[in-house]
Write a protein that holds these residues in place. Sequence first.
Motif, short mmCIF file in Angstrom:
data_model
loop_
_atom_site.label_atom_id
_atom_site.label_comp_id
_atom_site.label_asym_id
_atom_site.label_seq_id
_atom_site.Cartn_x
_atom_site.Cartn_y
_atom_site.Cartn_z
N TYR A 128 86.25 -9.02 32.57
CA TYR A 128 87.52 -9.69 32.85
C TYR A 128 88.00 -9.41 34.27
O TYR A 128 87.77 -8.33 34.82
CB TYR A 128 88.59 -9.26 31.84
CG TYR A 128 88.19 -9.59 30.43
CD1 TYR A 128 88.40 -10.87 29.92
CD2 TYR A 128 87.55 -8.65 29.64
CE1 TYR A 128 87.99 -11.19 28.63
CE2 TYR A 128 87.14 -8.97 28.35
CZ TYR A 128 87.36 -10.24 27.85
OH TYR A 128 86.96 -10.57 26.59
N VAL A 139 92.30 -4.93 29.62
CA VAL A 139 90.89 -4.99 29.24
C VAL A 139 90.01 -5.17 30.48
O VAL A 139 90.24 -6.07 31.28
CB VAL A 139 90.64 -6.14 28.24
CG1 VAL A 139 89.15 -6.24 27.92
CG2 VAL A 139 91.45 -5.93 26.98
N SER A 142 84.64 -6.37 27.18
CA SER A 142 84.50 -6.32 25.72
C SER A 142 83.12 -6.80 25.37
O SER A 142 82.46 -7.45 26.17
CB SER A 142 85.56 -7.21 25.04
OG SER A 142 85.32 -8.57 25.32
N TRP A 146 83.64 -11.07 21.16
CA TRP A 146 85.10 -11.16 21.12
C TRP A 146 85.63 -11.47 22.51
O TRP A 146 85.13 -10.97 23.52
CB TRP A 146 85.70 -9.84 20.64
CG TRP A 146 87.20 -9.89 20.49
CD1 TRP A 146 87.90 -10.47 19.47
CD2 TRP A 146 88.17 -9.34 21.38
NE1 TRP A 146 89.26 -10.32 19.67
CE2 TRP A 146 89.45 -9.61 20.85
CE3 TRP A 146 88.09 -8.63 22.58
CZ2 TRP A 146 90.62 -9.22 21.46
CZ3 TRP A 146 89.27 -8.24 23.20
CH2 TRP A 146 90.52 -8.53 22.63
N ASN A 147 86.65 -12.31 22.58
CA ASN A 147 87.21 -12.73 23.86
C ASN A 147 88.68 -12.36 23.92
O ASN A 147 89.49 -12.86 23.15
CB ASN A 147 87.04 -14.25 24.01
CG ASN A 147 87.42 -14.74 25.40
OD1 ASN A 147 88.08 -14.03 26.16
ND2 ASN A 147 86.99 -15.93 25.72
N ALA A 148 89.04 -11.47 24.83
CA ALA A 148 90.42 -11.01 24.94
C ALA A 148 91.37 -12.12 25.35
O ALA A 148 92.57 -12.03 25.09
CB ALA A 148 90.51 -9.85 25.94
N SER A 151 91.79 -14.28 21.58
CA SER A 151 91.44 -13.42 20.45
C SER A 151 91.57 -14.17 19.14
O SER A 151 92.49 -14.95 18.94
CB SER A 151 92.32 -12.18 20.44
OG SER A 151 93.68 -12.52 20.36
N VAL A 168 85.78 -2.70 22.99
CA VAL A 168 86.63 -2.98 24.14
C VAL A 168 86.72 -1.74 25.02
O VAL A 168 86.83 -0.62 24.51
CB VAL A 168 88.04 -3.40 23.69
CG1 VAL A 168 89.03 -3.35 24.86
CG2 VAL A 168 88.01 -4.80 23.10
N ARG A 170 89.00 -0.39 28.37
CA ARG A 170 90.16 -0.70 29.20
C ARG A 170 90.09 0.03 30.53
O ARG A 170 89.29 0.95 30.71
CB ARG A 170 91.43 -0.32 28.44
CG ARG A 170 91.68 -1.23 27.25
CD ARG A 170 92.83 -0.76 26.39
NE ARG A 170 92.44 0.36 25.55
CZ ARG A 170 92.77 0.48 24.26
NH1 ARG A 170 93.46 -0.47 23.69
NH2 ARG A 170 92.39 1.52 23.57
N SER A 187 94.83 -8.92 20.40
CA SER A 187 95.44 -9.12 21.70
C SER A 187 96.71 -8.28 21.85
O SER A 187 97.14 -7.99 22.96
CB SER A 187 95.77 -10.60 21.92
OG SER A 187 96.62 -11.07 20.91
N PHE A 190 96.50 -4.63 23.77
CA PHE A 190 96.15 -4.45 25.17
C PHE A 190 97.21 -4.96 26.11
O PHE A 190 98.13 -5.67 25.73
CB PHE A 190 94.83 -5.18 25.47
CG PHE A 190 93.78 -4.97 24.43
CD1 PHE A 190 93.29 -3.70 24.17
CD2 PHE A 190 93.30 -6.03 23.68
CE1 PHE A 190 92.33 -3.50 23.19
CE2 PHE A 190 92.34 -5.84 22.71
CZ PHE A 190 91.86 -4.56 22.46
N VAL A 193 95.68 -9.66 30.28
CA VAL A 193 94.29 -10.10 30.38
C VAL A 193 94.28 -11.40 31.17
O VAL A 193 95.03 -12.33 30.88
CB VAL A 193 93.66 -10.33 29.01
CG1 VAL A 193 92.27 -10.93 29.15
CG2 VAL A 193 93.57 -9.02 28.24
#
Length: 199
Positions: A128, A139, A142, A146-148, A151, A168, A170, A187, A190, A193
Amino acid sequence: MKFGSKGGYTGVEFTVSIAIVAILAGLALPAISHLFIKASEAQTLKNGQTIALLASYPMEDRKNTADTNIIGWPGTNTSFAIWVRSLTNAQVTPPITRKMIAQLFSAPGVKFQDFPEYVEGKTAFRIYTTSKDSRADTVLLSTYNWNAENSGPLSSKNVPYGDRGFIVVRLGGDAVFYSAKQATNASSFFGTVTKNVRP
């Protein structure tokens, strides 16, 4: 010793013994398989933490010296591929090799391709965009299932770990494995993002 002879095993006893061994092995296999999965999860967590650590060293140099030629966080470069290549030129000890990069960005089911052939998805991690002003709980990366940014339910087609869970890492350096049930509201765990860094 012949079956059925005095003091030896009968055919029935031998068959029962084999059956017991087979049953015990069948009971042990799921536990062994679970251990392999946990070990691979732990290795991927460690890889993610190492990537975050590798990124932090040159980023600090960039911030302290104001030298824009030094690699920064992924968001300071035009693409993920450029950022990854730049890691091999970073002034860290010991030096980062292409082989190390390939190992770090690989995981069960995903083999990182060499840089010239790199295409999105051929890595264990989704990276990211970040900056020096990003919060510590933002983030950095990951696992690809999974996509921050969006989510929701895990993608069982993406690897590693499919719909079993996701990892994940950070900016603060902490790495966590979350279960599939936590994917829908992850989501909220965190900080900010922003867009993915894409090749």
